[in-house]
Design an enzyme around this catalytic site. Structure first.
Site, mmCIF file in Angstrom:
data_model
loop_
_atom_site.group_PDB
_atom_site.id
_atom_site.type_symbol
_atom_site.label_atom_id
_atom_site.label_comp_id
_atom_site.label_asym_id
_atom_site.label_seq_id
_atom_site.Cartn_x
_atom_site.Cartn_y
_atom_site.Cartn_z
ATOM 1 N N GLU A 1 0.837 -1.202 0.000
ATOM 2 C CA GLU A 1 0.000 0.000 0.000
ATOM 3 C C GLU A 1 0.875 1.257 0.000
ATOM 4 O OE1 GLU A 1 -4.287 0.009 1.804
ATOM 5 O OE2 GLU A 1 -2.982 0.961 3.259
ATOM 6 N N HIS B 1 6.939 -27.136 2.275
ATOM 7 C CA HIS B 1 6.132 -28.234 1.728
ATOM 8 C C HIS B 1 5.071 -27.683 0.796
ATOM 9 C CE1 HIS B 1 8.023 -31.058 4.527
ATOM 10 N NE2 HIS B 1 8.168 -29.953 5.237
ATOM 11 N N LYS C 1 -12.975 2.582 -3.027
ATOM 12 C CA LYS C 1 -14.136 2.961 -2.202
ATOM 13 C C LYS C 1 -15.165 3.686 -3.080
ATOM 14 C CE LYS C 1 -11.623 3.433 2.211
ATOM 15 N NZ LYS C 1 -11.132 4.280 3.291
HETATM 16 O O1 PA5 Z 1 -3.416 2.069 5.644
HETATM 17 C C1 PA5 Z 1 -4.433 2.665 5.306
HETATM 18 O O2 PA5 Z 1 -4.480 3.894 5.284
HETATM 19 C C2 PA5 Z 1 -5.688 1.917 4.934
HETATM 20 O O3 PA5 Z 1 -5.464 0.566 4.763
HETATM 21 C C3 PA5 Z 1 -6.726 2.116 6.036
HETATM 22 O O4 PA5 Z 1 -6.208 1.616 7.243
HETATM 23 C C4 PA5 Z 1 -8.041 1.396 5.712
HETATM 24 O O5 PA5 Z 1 -8.557 1.855 4.478
HETATM 25 C C5 PA5 Z 1 -9.077 1.632 6.797
HETATM 26 O O6 PA5 Z 1 -9.310 3.004 6.954
HETATM 27 P P1 PA5 Z 1 -9.998 3.575 8.233
HETATM 28 O O7 PA5 Z 1 -9.147 3.267 9.422
HETATM 29 O O8 PA5 Z 1 -10.117 5.040 7.980
HETATM 30 O O9 PA5 Z 1 -11.336 2.897 8.366
#
Ligand code: PA5
Length: 531
Positions: free
Chosen positions: A329, A358, A460
């Site tokens: 990410e 394995h 989203k």
């Molecule tokens: O690392 C990130 O920014 C994302 O993976 C968020 O953690 C994820 O989209 C969840 O977002 P939020 O904590 O605002 O619900």
């Protein structure tokens, strides 16, 4: 000066091992990158880029807007060294939150805070996704001592079967379950919908939600406002300047530690000690820089080799998934910071050794050479698993790790190894901080913003537009008239009937009011009506 990487020569291998090994006594951690294709000329050639990367990380730690796309500071390093925060108020806020989390954990575990219907809390249900789910899962899997603190359950998705399974598991303990809803933004659909399901089930059974609900979110978010208005049991802050995937040393990781009697101060201390070690402004003296440089050389700075994470410790199996998010990410970006299309990233996968020997390790040794392995091991074996008939499981595990490492080298495959003297809260903190810094440095080398996630936001938005289409589709079919997908597409003014096929296939699988004629194998022949 390390000799060049050459798998076929044992003398060279040993010389490289001695030259490149990084060790810190205080951290009890070794890093060996001698089996990565990092050669002296790479180390020399990368000096100017690393000088800039070290300076950028120093600026980030001093409060620069290191995430310009979101106009945010990047402050996860302050969470474990509050005095580094740009002002005294922020430092005090961080330290105050740690104290509050610790006190809350003690109160819950000691029975000072009770479930609304009376009695001590029996379970924790953690609702959060992405960075709000993976860090806590890692803390629990890696550190919770057997039978210590409260059992944890996770909902990290909106899969109805997954939600149903967890609710079924909690069943008559739902009324004594502490429900922790975690969302930095406070508006992510998956945790909100899961929360509403859990709440509805609890209230159907006469439970009082506010007395057992906790919010972890940014001050002022939709979730925070709800929790405040309804006077939930507790609220903890997620700071604007901490990204989800680097939030494990905030309330997101500390609350699970506190509720399982895990030493959260040791966890923070390990991360702080690694932060100090990875501030060294010399490539070979800095373990995070050694990692970032090795990744860069292995994948030619284009992510052309995947990172296979192989911890030889069951408790670290989830670390592969944790790193998958942290690395992918952060680094998986279309655009560089100056707007060029770069399509950067490093793919990460893995599970644990020796189990994976394995499974896919066969391909690693003999198949396509498009990866490097990150071995992780811890030296401390529990005393209650002794040698039987001369065989000590810990020695066998070590033997398997070494065997695989050697077998990979013999086929010219790259690997690096991290060895922890002990596996505990402190060393987990150090491990997390090591990778956080390596990701930050690598992002500087390839010039991407490691701290935004435009792809997540795009996903989203795309989901929201499908749900909007579903709403309009259901409205149209409410008149009971049958329509083909083409006709529906025209009426809804959508050029692509395929999303309609997907929506109606799902609706008709769950709602008997939907009547379908035609053949599922020939989508254009289908007609749908809601009767
Ligand atoms: O690392 C990130 O920014 C994302 O993976 C968020 O953690 C994820 O989209 C969840 O977002 P939020 O904590 O605002 O619900």
């Amino acid at each position: 000066m390390p000799a060049d990487f050459d798998g076929s020569n044992p003398a060279t291998r040993w010389a490289r091992f001695c030259d490149l090994l990084w060790y810190d006594e205080g951290l009890g951690l070794w890093l060996d990158v001698s089996r990565m294709a990092l050669n002296q000329r790479d180390i020399e050639g990368m000096q100017p880029a690393f000088a800039k990367a070290f300076a950028a990380m120093a600026a980030l730690e001093s409060g620069a807007i290191a995430n310009p796309d979101e106009q945010r500071m990047v402050g996860h390093y302050w969470l474990r060294t509050p005095e580094l925060a740009p002002d005294a108020e922020t430092a005090g806020h961080i330290a105050g939150e740690i104290d509050r989390i610790e006190a809350f954990g003690h109160q819950v575990l000691a029975g000072g805070l009770q479930a609304p219907g009376g009695g001590t809390f029996t379970d924790v249900l953690w609702i959060g996704i992405g960075g709000s789910g993976l860090g806590p899962l890692l803390v629990i899997e890696a550190l919770q001592a057997e039978g210590q603190g409260l059992p944890f359950h996770f909902i990290d998705n909106v899969d109805p079967q997954g939600i149903s399974r967890i609710l079924g598991r909690l069943d008559d303990r739902l009324g004594t379950t502490l429900v922790i809803v975690v969302s930095k933004s406070g508006g992510t659909p998956e945790p909100r919908i899961a929360m509403e399901q859990v709440r509805a089930r609890l209230e159907q059974r006469g439970g009082r939600w506010a007395g057992q609900a906790v919010a972890v979110t940014m001050v002022g978010s939709r979730l925070d406002r709800l929790a405040e208005a309804e006077q939930w049991l507790a609220r903890f802050d997620m700071f604007d300047w901490v990204g989800g995937r680097t939030s494990i040393t905030s309330a997101v990781g500390l609350l699970p530690a506190a509720l399982t009697g895990t030493d959260l101060r040791a966890f923070l201390d390990g991360a702080a000690a690694m932060d100090a070690a990875t501030r060294a402004a010399a490539l070979t003296a800095n373990p995070a820089a050694l990692l970032a440089a090795s990744w860069h050389v292995a994948g030619h700075g284009r992510g052309q080799r995947d990172m296979v994470v192989l911890p030889y410790r069951d408790r670290l199996a989830v670390f592969s998934r944790y790193l998958q998010q942290l690395v992918m990410e952060s680094l998986g970006k279309k655009l560089s910071r100056d707007g060029q299309v770069v399509n950067q990233g490093i793919a990460v996968y893995g599970n644990k050794g020796s189990t994976d020997q394995h499974a896919y390790v066969q391909q690693l040794r003999d198949g396509v050479d498009n990866f490097f392995v990150s071995f992780i091991e811890a030296l401390d074996d529990p005393a209650d698993i002794p040698a039987l008939a001369g065989e000590r499981p810990g020695d066998v595990l070590e033997g398997f790790l070494q065997g695989t490492r050697t077998a990979l080298m013999e086929s010219g495959r790259q690997s690096l190894t991290i060895t922890l003297r002990r596996f505990d809260a402190r060393s987990l903190g150090a491990l997390v901080a090591l990778f956080e810094r390596a990701v930050g440095l690598y992002a500087e080398l390839v010039n991407v913003n490691a701290y935004d996630q435009p792809g997540v936001e795009a996903g989203k938005l795309a989901a929201a537009s499908i749900l909007d289409l579903q709403g309009r589709l259901e409205g149209l079919l409410a008149d009971g008239a049958p329509r083909t997908l083409e006709a529906l597409g025209q009426e809804l003014q959508t050029a692509d009937p395929e999303p309609l096929f997907w929506i109606l296939r799902h609706l008709s699988a769950n709602d008997p009011a939907y009547r379908v004629s035609g053949s599922w194998a020939e989508p254009a022949s289908l007609a749908f009506a809601r009767v």
